[in-house]
Design a protein around this motif. Structure first.
Motif, PDB file in Angstrom:
ATOM      1  N   GLY A 111     -52.230  57.468 -96.223  1.00 51.75           N
ATOM      2  CA  GLY A 111     -52.883  57.068 -97.464  1.00 51.75           C
ATOM      3  C   GLY A 111     -52.516  55.690 -97.960  1.00 51.75           C
ATOM      4  O   GLY A 111     -52.976  55.258 -99.025  1.00 51.75           O
ATOM      5  N   LEU A 112     -51.704  54.955 -97.217  1.00 50.62           N
ATOM      6  CA  LEU A 112     -51.320  53.604 -97.631  1.00 50.62           C
ATOM      7  C   LEU A 112     -52.455  52.619 -97.354  1.00 50.62           C
ATOM      8  O   LEU A 112     -53.221  52.776 -96.404  1.00 50.62           O
ATOM      9  CB  LEU A 112     -50.074  53.151 -96.867  1.00 50.62           C
ATOM     10  CG  LEU A 112     -48.785  53.942 -97.089  1.00 50.62           C
ATOM     11  CD1 LEU A 112     -47.710  53.464 -96.119  1.00 50.62           C
ATOM     12  CD2 LEU A 112     -48.313  53.801 -98.520  1.00 50.62           C
ATOM     13  N   ALA A 138     -34.211  45.722 -93.518  1.00 52.83           N
ATOM     14  CA  ALA A 138     -34.240  44.612 -94.470  1.00 52.83           C
ATOM     15  C   ALA A 138     -35.083  43.455 -93.951  1.00 52.83           C
ATOM     16  O   ALA A 138     -35.754  42.762 -94.725  1.00 52.83           O
ATOM     17  CB  ALA A 138     -32.820  44.132 -94.760  1.00 52.83           C
ATOM     18  N   VAL A 139     -35.064  43.243 -92.641  1.00 53.42           N
ATOM     19  CA  VAL A 139     -35.823  42.147 -92.046  1.00 53.42           C
ATOM     20  C   VAL A 139     -37.315  42.334 -92.277  1.00 53.42           C
ATOM     21  O   VAL A 139     -38.061  41.352 -92.392  1.00 53.42           O
ATOM     22  CB  VAL A 139     -35.506  42.022 -90.532  1.00 53.42           C
ATOM     23  CG1 VAL A 139     -35.942  43.266 -89.774  1.00 53.42           C
ATOM     24  CG2 VAL A 139     -36.168  40.784 -89.938  1.00 53.42           C
ATOM     25  N   HIS A 140     -37.791  43.580 -92.363  1.00 54.62           N
ATOM     26  CA  HIS A 140     -39.207  43.823 -92.645  1.00 54.62           C
ATOM     27  C   HIS A 140     -39.597  43.142 -93.957  1.00 54.62           C
ATOM     28  O   HIS A 140     -40.632  42.485 -94.052  1.00 54.62           O
ATOM     29  CB  HIS A 140     -39.485  45.328 -92.781  1.00 54.62           C
ATOM     30  CG  HIS A 140     -39.191  46.126 -91.555  1.00 54.62           C
ATOM     31  ND1 HIS A 140     -39.623  47.425 -91.396  1.00 54.62           N
ATOM     32  CD2 HIS A 140     -38.498  45.837 -90.428  1.00 54.62           C
ATOM     33  CE1 HIS A 140     -39.217  47.894 -90.232  1.00 54.62           C
ATOM     34  NE2 HIS A 140     -38.517  46.945 -89.638  1.00 54.62           N
ATOM     35  N   ALA A 141     -38.754  43.351 -94.958  1.00 56.41           N
ATOM     36  CA  ALA A 141     -39.029  42.799 -96.287  1.00 56.41           C
ATOM     37  C   ALA A 141     -39.039  41.272 -96.261  1.00 56.41           C
ATOM     38  O   ALA A 141     -39.905  40.629 -96.865  1.00 56.41           O
ATOM     39  CB  ALA A 141     -37.993  43.304 -97.291  1.00 56.41           C
ATOM     40  N   ALA A 170     -34.037  54.325 -96.641  1.00 53.40           N
ATOM     41  CA  ALA A 170     -33.883  53.099 -95.868  1.00 53.40           C
ATOM     42  C   ALA A 170     -34.160  51.930 -96.814  1.00 53.40           C
ATOM     43  O   ALA A 170     -34.846  52.082 -97.834  1.00 53.40           O
ATOM     44  CB  ALA A 170     -34.865  53.088 -94.702  1.00 53.40           C
ATOM     45  N   THR A 171     -33.645  50.759 -96.505  1.00 51.74           N
ATOM     46  CA  THR A 171     -33.767  49.606 -97.408  1.00 51.74           C
ATOM     47  C   THR A 171     -35.216  49.289 -97.755  1.00 51.74           C
ATOM     48  O   THR A 171     -35.553  49.079 -98.923  1.00 51.74           O
ATOM     49  CB  THR A 171     -33.094  48.369 -96.779  1.00 51.74           C
ATOM     50  OG1 THR A 171     -31.713  48.667 -96.524  1.00 51.74           O
ATOM     51  CG2 THR A 171     -33.176  47.174 -97.712  1.00 51.74           C
ATOM     52  N   ILE A 172     -36.096  49.263 -96.751  1.00 54.71           N
ATOM     53  CA  ILE A 172     -37.493  48.914 -97.020  1.00 54.71           C
ATOM     54  C   ILE A 172     -38.163  49.997 -97.857  1.00 54.71           C
ATOM     55  O   ILE A 172     -39.028  49.702 -98.693  1.00 54.71           O
ATOM     56  CB  ILE A 172     -38.269  48.673 -95.706  1.00 54.71           C
ATOM     57  CG1 ILE A 172     -39.607  47.995 -96.001  1.00 54.71           C
ATOM     58  CG2 ILE A 172     -38.458  49.945 -94.924  1.00 54.71           C
ATOM     59  CD1 ILE A 172     -39.504  46.611 -96.579  1.00 54.71           C
ATOM     60  N   GLU A 173     -37.770  51.245 -97.679  1.00 54.83           N
ATOM     61  CA  GLU A 173     -38.309  52.328 -98.511  1.00 54.83           C
ATOM     62  C   GLU A 173     -37.881  52.144 -99.961  1.00 54.83           C
ATOM     63  O   GLU A 173     -38.692  52.293-100.890  1.00 54.83           O
ATOM     64  CB  GLU A 173     -37.798  53.685 -98.017  1.00 54.83           C
ATOM     65  CG  GLU A 173     -38.359  54.153 -96.689  1.00 54.83           C
ATOM     66  CD  GLU A 173     -37.752  55.477 -96.265  1.00 54.83           C
ATOM     67  OE1 GLU A 173     -38.484  56.363 -95.810  1.00 54.83           O
ATOM     68  OE2 GLU A 173     -36.511  55.626 -96.371  1.00 54.83           O
ATOM     69  N   LEU A 218     -44.659  48.083 -96.027  1.00 53.65           N
ATOM     70  CA  LEU A 218     -44.402  49.114 -95.019  1.00 53.65           C
ATOM     71  C   LEU A 218     -45.242  48.888 -93.762  1.00 53.65           C
ATOM     72  O   LEU A 218     -45.416  49.811 -92.952  1.00 53.65           O
ATOM     73  CB  LEU A 218     -44.702  50.499 -95.610  1.00 53.65           C
ATOM     74  CG  LEU A 218     -43.860  50.885 -96.827  1.00 53.65           C
ATOM     75  CD1 LEU A 218     -44.311  52.235 -97.376  1.00 53.65           C
ATOM     76  CD2 LEU A 218     -42.375  50.928 -96.493  1.00 53.65           C
ATOM     77  N   PHE A 219     -45.749  47.689 -93.586  1.00 62.32           N
ATOM     78  CA  PHE A 219     -46.607  47.351 -92.445  1.00 62.32           C
ATOM     79  C   PHE A 219     -45.911  47.652 -91.108  1.00 62.32           C
ATOM     80  O   PHE A 219     -46.448  48.369 -90.262  1.00 62.32           O
ATOM     81  CB  PHE A 219     -47.001  45.876 -92.529  1.00 62.32           C
ATOM     82  CG  PHE A 219     -47.852  45.387 -91.391  1.00 62.32           C
ATOM     83  CD1 PHE A 219     -49.164  45.807 -91.252  1.00 62.32           C
ATOM     84  CD2 PHE A 219     -47.333  44.494 -90.450  1.00 62.32           C
ATOM     85  CE1 PHE A 219     -49.948  45.351 -90.205  1.00 62.32           C
ATOM     86  CE2 PHE A 219     -48.113  44.026 -89.411  1.00 62.32           C
ATOM     87  CZ  PHE A 219     -49.425  44.452 -89.280  1.00 62.32           C
ATOM     88  N   PHE A 220     -44.721  47.112 -90.919  1.00 60.49           N
ATOM     89  CA  PHE A 220     -43.972  47.367 -89.683  1.00 60.49           C
ATOM     90  C   PHE A 220     -43.402  48.786 -89.681  1.00 60.49           C
ATOM     91  O   PHE A 220     -43.442  49.493 -88.665  1.00 60.49           O
ATOM     92  CB  PHE A 220     -42.820  46.368 -89.527  1.00 60.49           C
ATOM     93  CG  PHE A 220     -43.255  44.959 -89.276  1.00 60.49           C
ATOM     94  CD1 PHE A 220     -43.965  44.600 -88.140  1.00 60.49           C
ATOM     95  CD2 PHE A 220     -42.951  43.961 -90.194  1.00 60.49           C
ATOM     96  CE1 PHE A 220     -44.358  43.296 -87.917  1.00 60.49           C
ATOM     97  CE2 PHE A 220     -43.349  42.648 -89.981  1.00 60.49           C
ATOM     98  CZ  PHE A 220     -44.048  42.311 -88.843  1.00 60.49           C
ATOM     99  N   TYR A 221     -42.871  49.189 -90.813  1.00 63.49           N
ATOM    100  CA  TYR A 221     -42.189  50.478 -90.928  1.00 63.49           C
ATOM    101  C   TYR A 221     -43.125  51.642 -90.590  1.00 63.49           C
ATOM    102  O   TYR A 221     -42.762  52.552 -89.841  1.00 63.49           O
ATOM    103  CB  TYR A 221     -41.648  50.629 -92.346  1.00 63.49           C
ATOM    104  CG  TYR A 221     -40.774  51.848 -92.571  1.00 63.49           C
ATOM    105  CD1 TYR A 221     -39.444  51.847 -92.175  1.00 63.49           C
ATOM    106  CD2 TYR A 221     -41.287  52.977 -93.198  1.00 63.49           C
ATOM    107  CE1 TYR A 221     -38.633  52.951 -92.401  1.00 63.49           C
ATOM    108  CE2 TYR A 221     -40.487  54.084 -93.425  1.00 63.49           C
ATOM    109  CZ  TYR A 221     -39.164  54.067 -93.019  1.00 63.49           C
ATOM    110  OH  TYR A 221     -38.374  55.171 -93.250  1.00 63.49           O
ATOM    111  N   SER A 222     -44.332  51.609 -91.134  1.00 64.25           N
ATOM    112  CA  SER A 222     -45.275  52.695 -90.896  1.00 64.25           C
ATOM    113  C   SER A 222     -45.703  52.747 -89.432  1.00 64.25           C
ATOM    114  O   SER A 222     -45.862  53.827 -88.861  1.00 64.25           O
ATOM    115  CB  SER A 222     -46.511  52.550 -91.798  1.00 64.25           C
ATOM    116  OG  SER A 222     -47.169  51.320 -91.543  1.00 64.25           O
TER     117      SER A 222
END
Length: 301
Positions: free
Chosen positions: A24-25, A93-96, A238-241, A267-271
Motif C-alpha cells: 500500500g505504499l 541508515a544509508v537508505h535515508a 530498524a533505523t529507516i523504519e 522505504l524505496f530500497f527497504y521495501s
C-alpha cells in the motif's frame, strides 16, 4: 461462490496482507532495481567494493543513476549517530542518506554535534520518552520554563514544510496559513536517531551530549526487518523504519495534515529488499519441504 467461500477468501486475503506490512505504499517503480539486480554486483567508484544498488560504506549509488531513484524532501533535518561497530552492510541508515541527501546527516560516534536541547529531540525508547503527538508541547514547555516569559520572537524552523510548500507552489498558501504551520512545529529544528544494534545503543543513548534532549518513542509500530534481533520486542525498529514512522506521525499529529505518502519513498530500497529476502526465504522453505518429502518417500521404499 458461496458466502462461506467468500468469507474464507477474505480471511485468507487479510492474513496475506498481514504478512506484507509494506503493502500500500506510494513508491517509485522498482524496475531500476530489478534490472540492476539482474546485472549483478558492480564496483563502487570510490572504494572499489563490490556492491548492489549502492555502496553502504560511501553512501553512493552503484550501477544506478541519481535520476532513476526518488529523492525525498523532509519537513525537518535529521541526524543519525552511527555506532562504529555497526556493520555497514546491515545498516539501513544509508537508505535515508541516499534518498534524502539534503536533509540527512550521518555522524560516526563518538562524533556528535552540539545540540540546543530546546530545539532538538532524540528518537529513542525510555522511561521518560514522550509520544510524537506530545513532542511539540513538551518542547514549548521546556522553552517556557527556561525563559520564564513569553517568546520575544518566533524563529522559523529550518526548511519548514510551510516554507518549502510556499516556495514550490507560489500563492498556494496565505501568510496566515504559513505562520500557523510554522507555529505548530516551532521550536523543533532537528531530530536525532541512533544507528546500531540494540545491544550497542546504551553507550550512545547515555552519552552526556544527548542526555538533556527530549526523548521521543514510537510505541505502536512494529518492525518487519528481516534481520530481527533475538530477545528484542517487535517495537524495536530498524533505523529507516524509525525515521519513516516518525515522519508519518509528525505529518499527521504535529502538522495536522492528512498523510498522502509524502515520505513513502524513504522505504524505496527497504521495501524492495524486504520482498527479495522474503522470496528467498520462501524458496528455501519449499526446497526444504521437497527434500523432506523425498527422504520420507525413500524410507518407505
Amino acid at each position: 461462490m458461496s458466502s462461506l467461500d467468500e468469507g474464507s477468501s477474505d480471511l485468507a486475503h487479510t492474513l496475506e496482507l498481514s504478512k506484507q506490512p509494506l503493502q500500500g505504499l506510494k513508491l517509485a517503480s522498482h524496475t531500476v532495481l530489478e534490472k540492476a539486480q539482474q546485472r549483478g554486483r558492480s564496483k563502487c567508484v570510490k572504494c572499489g567494493g563490490s556492491r548492489m544498488f549502492f555502496c553502504y560504506t560511501c553512501c553512493l549509488l552503484v550501477d544506478v543513476s541519481l535520476q532513476e531513484i526518488p529523492i525525498v524532501k523532509l519537513p525537518v533535518k535529521i541526524d543519525i549517530i552511527k555506532h562504529p561497530n555497526e556493520t555497514d552492510g546491515k545498516s539501513t541508515a544509508v537508505h535515508a542518506k541516499i534518498l534524502a541527501p539534503s536533509d540527512i546527516t550521518i555522524y560516526m560516534y563518538p562524533s556528535i554535534p552540539e545540540y540546543d536541547q530546546d530545539k532538538v529531540v532524540l528518537v529513542f525508547p525510555g522511561p521518560g520518552a514522550v509520544t510524537v503527538q506530545d513532542m511539540i508541547q513538551c518542547l514549548h514547555e521546556r522553552t517556557d520554563s527556561r525563559s520564564r516569559g513569553p517568546w520575544v520572537k518566533r524563529r522559523k524552523i529550518e526548511n519548514s514544510p510551510a516554507a518549502t510548500h510556499s516556495t514550490e507552489n507560489p500563492g498556494s498558501g496565505t501568510s496566515d496559513e504559513i505562520k500557523d504551520c510554522e507555529s505548530r512545529v516551532y521550536p523543533l529544528q532537528r531530530v536525532v536517531f541512533i544507528d546500531s544494534t540494540w545491544n550497542q545503543t546504551n553507550k550512545i543513548s547515555t552519552d552526556e551530549r544527548l542526555q538533556d534532549l527530549l526523548q521521543v518513542e514510537l510505541r505502536t509500530r512494529k518492525t518487519c526487518f528481516w534481520r530481527s534481533q533475538k530477545g528484542k520486542p517487535e517495537t524495536y525498529l530498524a533505523t529507516i523504519e524509525a525515521i519513516y514512522y516518525f515522519l508519518k506521525d509528525f505529518h499527521e499529529q504535529c502538522l495536522t495534515q492528512e498523510y498522502s505518502g509524502e515520505y513513502d519513498n524513504l522505504l524505496f530500497f527497504y521495501s524492495y529488499l524486504h520482498t527479495v529476502v522474503n522470496k528467498s526465504k520462501e524458496a528455501g522453505r519449499k526446497q526444504a519441504q521437497e527434500r523432506k518429502k523425498q527422504q520420507e518417500t525413500e524410507k518407505r521404499l
